[in-house]
Design a protein around this motif. Structure first.
Motif, PDB file in Angstrom:
ATOM      1  N   THR A   1       0.856  -1.045   0.007  1.00  0.00           N
ATOM      2  CA  THR A   1       0.067  -0.179  -0.052  1.00  0.00           C
ATOM      3  C   THR A   1       0.708   1.184   0.045  1.00  0.00           C
ATOM      4  OG1 THR A   1      -1.718  -1.133   1.188  1.00  0.00           O
ATOM      5  CG2 THR A   1      -1.851   1.268   1.295  1.00  0.00           C
ATOM      6  N   VAL A   2       1.974   0.998   0.775  1.00  0.00           N
ATOM      7  CA  VAL A   2       2.765   2.340   0.856  1.00  0.00           C
ATOM      8  C   VAL A   2       3.776   2.481  -0.233  1.00  0.00           C
ATOM      9  CG1 VAL A   2       5.017   3.379   1.830  1.00  0.00           C
ATOM     10  CG2 VAL A   2       3.237   2.165   3.525  1.00  0.00           C
ATOM     11  N   LEU A   3       4.023   1.530  -1.173  1.00  0.00           N
ATOM     12  CA  LEU A   3       4.802   1.478  -2.193  1.00  0.00           C
ATOM     13  C   LEU A   3       3.724   2.189  -3.434  1.00  0.00           C
ATOM     14  CD1 LEU A   3       6.964  -1.553  -2.216  1.00  0.00           C
ATOM     15  CD2 LEU A   3       7.685   0.720  -2.143  1.00  0.00           C
ATOM     16  N   LYS A   4       2.687   1.730  -3.213  1.00  0.00           N
ATOM     17  CA  LYS A   4       1.572   2.144  -4.479  1.00  0.00           C
ATOM     18  C   LYS A   4       1.205   3.750  -4.205  1.00  0.00           C
ATOM     19  CE  LYS A   4      -0.847  -2.023  -5.792  1.00  0.00           C
ATOM     20  NZ  LYS A   4      -2.572  -2.684  -5.613  1.00  0.00           N
ATOM     21  N   SER A   5       1.010   4.073  -2.888  1.00  0.00           N
ATOM     22  CA  SER A   5       1.030   5.633  -2.540  1.00  0.00           C
ATOM     23  C   SER A   5       1.934   6.382  -3.116  1.00  0.00           C
ATOM     24  CB  SER A   5       0.549   5.606  -1.184  1.00  0.00           C
ATOM     25  OG  SER A   5       0.377   6.734  -0.945  1.00  0.00           O
ATOM     26  N   ALA A   6       3.270   5.984  -2.833  1.00  0.00           N
ATOM     27  CA  ALA A   6       4.346   6.621  -3.133  1.00  0.00           C
ATOM     28  C   ALA A   6       4.495   6.875  -4.508  1.00  0.00           C
ATOM     29  CB  ALA A   6       5.641   6.149  -2.680  1.00  0.00           C
ATOM     30  N   GLY A   7       4.154   5.671  -5.431  1.00  0.00           N
ATOM     31  CA  GLY A   7       4.164   5.672  -6.931  1.00  0.00           C
ATOM     32  C   GLY A   7       3.397   6.764  -7.269  1.00  0.00           C
ATOM     33  N   ARG A   8       2.089   6.841  -6.791  1.00  0.00           N
ATOM     34  CA  ARG A   8       1.194   7.776  -7.261  1.00  0.00           C
ATOM     35  C   ARG A   8       1.574   9.128  -7.285  1.00  0.00           C
ATOM     36  NH1 ARG A   8      -2.260   4.159  -4.126  1.00  0.00           N
ATOM     37  NH2 ARG A   8      -3.351   2.532  -5.821  1.00  0.00           N
ATOM     38  N   ARG A   9       2.497   9.320  -6.047  1.00  0.00           N
ATOM     39  CA  ARG A   9       2.670  10.889  -5.901  1.00  0.00           C
ATOM     40  C   ARG A   9       3.889  11.152  -6.735  1.00  0.00           C
ATOM     41  NH1 ARG A   9       2.100   9.258  -0.485  1.00  0.00           N
ATOM     42  NH2 ARG A   9       4.298   9.212  -0.234  1.00  0.00           N
ATOM     43  N   VAL A  10       4.766  10.113  -7.059  1.00  0.00           N
ATOM     44  CA  VAL A  10       6.042  10.617  -7.722  1.00  0.00           C
ATOM     45  C   VAL A  10       6.042  10.383  -9.374  1.00  0.00           C
ATOM     46  CG1 VAL A  10       8.548   9.989  -7.852  1.00  0.00           C
ATOM     47  CG2 VAL A  10       7.441  10.039  -5.469  1.00  0.00           C
ATOM     48  N   LEU A  11       5.441   9.313  -9.624  1.00  0.00           N
ATOM     49  CA  LEU A  11       5.572   8.930 -11.010  1.00  0.00           C
ATOM     50  C   LEU A  11       4.456   9.623 -11.797  1.00  0.00           C
ATOM     51  CD1 LEU A  11       6.074   5.271 -10.734  1.00  0.00           C
ATOM     52  CD2 LEU A  11       7.743   6.791 -11.311  1.00  0.00           C
ATOM     53  N   PRO A  12       4.751  10.176 -13.265  1.00  0.00           N
ATOM     54  CA  PRO A  12       3.628  10.807 -13.998  1.00  0.00           C
ATOM     55  C   PRO A  12       2.469   9.733 -14.232  1.00  0.00           C
ATOM     56  CG  PRO A  12       5.969  10.793 -14.802  1.00  0.00           C
ATOM     57  CD  PRO A  12       6.146  10.010 -13.872  1.00  0.00           C
TER      58      PRO A  12
END
Length: 598
Positions: free
Chosen positions: A311-322
Motif C-alpha cells: 500500500t505504501v509503495l503504491k501510494s508513493a508511486g502515485r505521488r512521484v511517477l507521471p
C-alpha cells in the motif's frame, strides 16, 4: 378431538420432550419453566435435569414435578453429582418419551409459538433430522432501556427456510462460529439420537452442543428457518461468559476450547474416511493456529506487513511517477498480451454459473439486504404505533424499538404460523383487513411477486391510517429464484420511474419519496451471489443511477381524507392506463403472493 388453543383443533399430535438442564439457576429457572407452560402447543412433557445444584433450584424443580406429575419430571445423576452439560442432556434424552426432543437452558426462554411452529415444519419436512432458526441474543432482560441497543439476532449463513444438505452447515460453522444453531432453538427427531449417538460426556461445557451437531451436520439434512423461537439471556454468570473470563474461550482468537473441539472433529472425520472431502480441507485450515502456535501469528504479521508495504509503495508511486507512466505500467502488468484497447482479468469470475446461487446467504449478508436495512434504518422514525409487516416481523423488531405498540404479520396463506393476518392484498376487503388501521406498513421485496401489483397498492392505501407511512423495497437488478417463481410467481422488476408512477396513482406525488441503491460493482457482485462482507463499504455506498440494484419508496397517506378522490383516480386508471393488468378477482388471487426471500 379436543381444543388445544384459541382456534386450533388437532388429533394425535406428536409428543415433544422438553429437556431443561440446570446447575444453580434459582434466579432464572422458574421463568424458563413458565415459558414451556406458555406454549400454544400442549402435547409436551418437561424433564428437569439437575446437574448437581447446591442452591434453591433443586427445590424449585422438585416442586414443579410434584405439582404437575403428568407433565413434569425431575431427574438427577447418582448421588446428586455434577457430571457436566453433555451428561445431563444425555440423561434427559434417555428418559424422554417424545417423538421430538427440544432443549432449553435454565437461564433462557422459549417464545410461545416455538413448539407449534417447529412441529408443523418437521412434520412437513420428513427428510430433516432437525431444525433451528435465529436466536435472539437478549441483553434487555434486565429491564434497562439502554440494554436494548445490544440485542441482536444470529445470522444463519444460508438462505432461510431451506433444507440444507450435509455437510454445508458444518463447513459454515467451522469457518464462522456465529452461524451455529442455538441449543434452545433446535427441535430434533428422537430417532436421530438412536442413529448417530448422544452428546459426548468429555465436553462438559464449551462446544458440547457443536460436537453433537457435527454428527448431524455431517450425515443428515437440516431445515434452517428464518424465524426466532428463543431468547438467549446474556449475563455474567453464563457458562460462556465464565469461559471467556477464564481464558478458555475466545470467539475472535484461537482458544483452548476451540482447539479441543477442532481436534475432536478431525478424529471424527478420520474415523469416517472423510480425509479427502471439502469439509476436511476447511478443518485443516482452521487447525493451522493450533498446529503451529508460534509460526501462525508470525505468518499473519508478515502478511499484514506485506500488505502495508504494498500500500505504501503504491501510494508513493502515485505521488512521484507521471500519470501517463502509471497508466502504462498498470496495463502492462494486468493486460499483457491483450488488445491495444486493454483487457479485463476475469479471474474466477469467468464462469457460466454464479459463485452462489442463493443470493449470497451462504457467504454472509446478501447485498440487497444491506440496502434494505440501510433504507429502513434511515426511516426508522416511521416504524411506530401499529405496524404491519409481510411474512415476518423481524424488521419491525429490529428498527421499531419501543416505538411499536402493536405488531402484525401478513401472509397470503395459512401455512405461515407466525401470521396474525391471512389475506390477499389484491382482493381483501374490509372484513379481512379493516381500512385506516396501520401507522406503518413494511413490505420488502414482495410486490414483484404479485401480478396485479396496482390492486395491491390500492389495498395498501386503504388499510393505511391517514398520516401513516409505507416503507417498501423492490428488486431492480437481481437473480431470478426458480423455486420462488414456481411457488409464488416472480413477475416484475422495477425502476425509480415505474415505482413513482405506480404509487402516484394511489397517493399524492408530494407524499412519495423514491430512492435507488447500487452501482455496477455491487450489481455484478449481487448477480454472482457475493456477500456484503466481500466488498468495502465505500463500494457498497457509491450510487450510480445507471445501475438501480434496489428501489425503495417511502409513501405517506395524507392526513386530510382524500380517500374517495384517490380511489376514484385509481379505479379509472385501472381500465384506461394499463388495461393489461385488469383481471377478475379470482385470477388475481391465483397470481398474488406475499412471501419473499426477505
Amino acid at each position: 378431538m379436543k381444543t388445544v388453543s384459541k382456534s386450533e383443533t388437532i388429533v394425535d399430535k406428536p409428543l415433544v420432550s422438553g429437556i431443561v438442564i440446570f446447575l444453580n439457576e434459582e434466579q432464572f429457572i422458574e421463568e424458563a419453566i413458565a415459558s414451556v407452560f406458555a406454549q400454544t402447543y400442549n402435547n409436551w412433557e418437561l424433564l428437569l435435569v439437575d446437574d448437581g445444584s447446591t442452591d434453591g433450584s433443586t427445590a424449585i424443580a422438585r416442586r414443579y414435578a410434584e405439582q404437575y406429575p403428568h407433565k413434569v419430571r425431575y431427574l438427577e445423576h447418582e448421588n446428586h453429582q455434577n457430571c457436566g452439560m453433555s451428561a445431563a442432556r444425555n440423561l434427559g434424552v434417555r428418559h424422554a418419551q417424545g417423538e421430538y426432543i427440544a432443549f432449553l437452558d435454565a437461564d433462557d426462554i422459549w417464545l410461545p409459538q416455538k413448539l407449534v411452529q417447529q412441529v408443523a415444519i418437521l412434520e412437513s419436512q420428513p427428510e430433516a433430522a432437525m431444525l433451528y432458526g435465529r436466536t435472539h441474543f437478549w441483553f434487555s432482560w434486565t429491564g434497562n432501556q439502554s440494554d436494548r441497543q445490544y440485542n441482536y439476532f444470529t445470522e444463519l449463513g444460508v438462505e432461510p427456510d431451506t433444507l440444507v444438505q450435509p455437510p454445508t452447515l458444518l463447513e459454515l460453522f467451522l469457518q464462522n462460529e456465529s452461524t451455529v444453531a442455538s441449543t434452545c432453538s433446535v427441535l430434533i427427531r428422537r430417532e436421530v439420537f438412536q442413529k448417530i449417538g448422544e452428546f459426548e460426556p468429555e465436553f462438559r461445557t464449551m462446544y458440547e452442543d457443536m460436537v453433537f451437531y457435527t454428527k448431524i451436520f455431517l450425515q443428515a439434512p437440516v431445515f434452517v428457518s428464518g424465524k426466532c423461537w428463543d431468547r438467549y439471556r446474556q449475563h455474567p454468570q453464563s457458562s460462556c461468559r465464565i469461559a471467556i473470563e477464564e481464558g478458555e474461550y475466545n470467539s475472535f482468537h484461537p482458544s483452548p476450547a476451540r482447539g479441543t473441539f477442532l481436534r475432536w472433529v478431525e478424529a471424527y472425520l478420520r474415523d469416517r474416511g472423510a480425509e479427502r472431502t471439502q469439509v476436511w480441507s476447511v478443518l485443516q485450515t482452521e487447525l493451522l493456529p493450533y498446529r503451529y502456535p508460534l509460526l501462525y501469528p508470525v505468518g499473519r504479521m508478515l502478511r499484514l506487513w506485506r500488505q502495508q508495504a504494498k500500500t505504501v509503495l503504491k501510494s508513493a508511486g502515485r505521488r512521484v511517477l507521471p500519470r501517463d507512466l502509471l497508466y502504462w505500467l498498470k496495463f502492462q502488468k494486468r493486460f499483457r498480451g491483450t488488445s491495444h484497447l486493454g483487457g479485463v482479468r476475469f479471474g474466477n469470475l469467468r464462469r457460466l454459473k454464479p459463485v452462489s446461487q442463493n443470493f449470497g446467504f451462504n457467504r454472509g449478508l446478501p447485498i440487497d439486504r444491506y440496502y434494505i436495512e440501510k433504507f429502513l434504518a434511515s426511516h426508522a422514525d416511521a416504524i411506530r404505533g401499529h405496524v404491519l409487516e409481510v411474512s415476518e416481523n423481524k424488521y419491525t423488531l429490529k428498527f421499531g424499538s419501543d416505538r411499536v405498540s402493536k405488531s402484525d404479520i401478513l401472509h397470503v396463506t395459512q401455512d405461515n404460523l407466525a401470521a396474525t393476518i391471512v389475506a390477499d392484498l389484491t382482493c381483501c376487503d374490509e372484513n379481512s383487513v379493516p381500512s385506516n388501521t396501520f401507522d406503518c406498513i413494511i413490505i420488502t421485496q414482495t410486490l414483484p411477486f404479485i401480478y396485479d401489483v396496482r390492486a395491491a397498492i390500492a389495498t395498501l392505501h386503504r388499510i393505511l391510517k391517514p398520516g401513516g407511512v409505507i416503507l417498501a423495497t423492490f428488486a431492480g437488478i437481481s437473480q431470478v429464484s426458480r423455486s420462488d417463481m414456481e411457488t409464488w410467481g416472480e413477475y416484475w422488476r422495477f425502476t425509480t420511474l415505474s415505482t413513482r408512477k405506480l404509487f402516484s396513482e394511489a397517493f399524492p406525488a408530494a407524499q412519495i419519496k423514491v430512492e435507488a441503491y447500487g452501482n455496477v460493482l455491487a450489481a455484478m457482485s449481487f448477480l454472482q451471489g457475493l456477500a456484503v462482507e466481500e466488498l468495502r463499504q465505500e463500494e457498497l455506498d457509491y450510487f450510480d443511477p445507471d445501475y438501480e440494484l434496489l428501489i425503495s419508496v417511502r409513501v405517506t397517506k395524507p392526513e386530510v381524507n382524500h380517500e374517495n378522490t384517490w380511489e376514484n383516480t385509481w379505479s379509472q386508471s385501472d381500465t384506461t392506463v394499463c388495461p393489461s393488468l385488469s383481471q377478475p378477482a379470482s385470477a388475481r388471487v391465483a397470481d398474488s403472493a406475499l412471501s419473499s426471500r426477505h
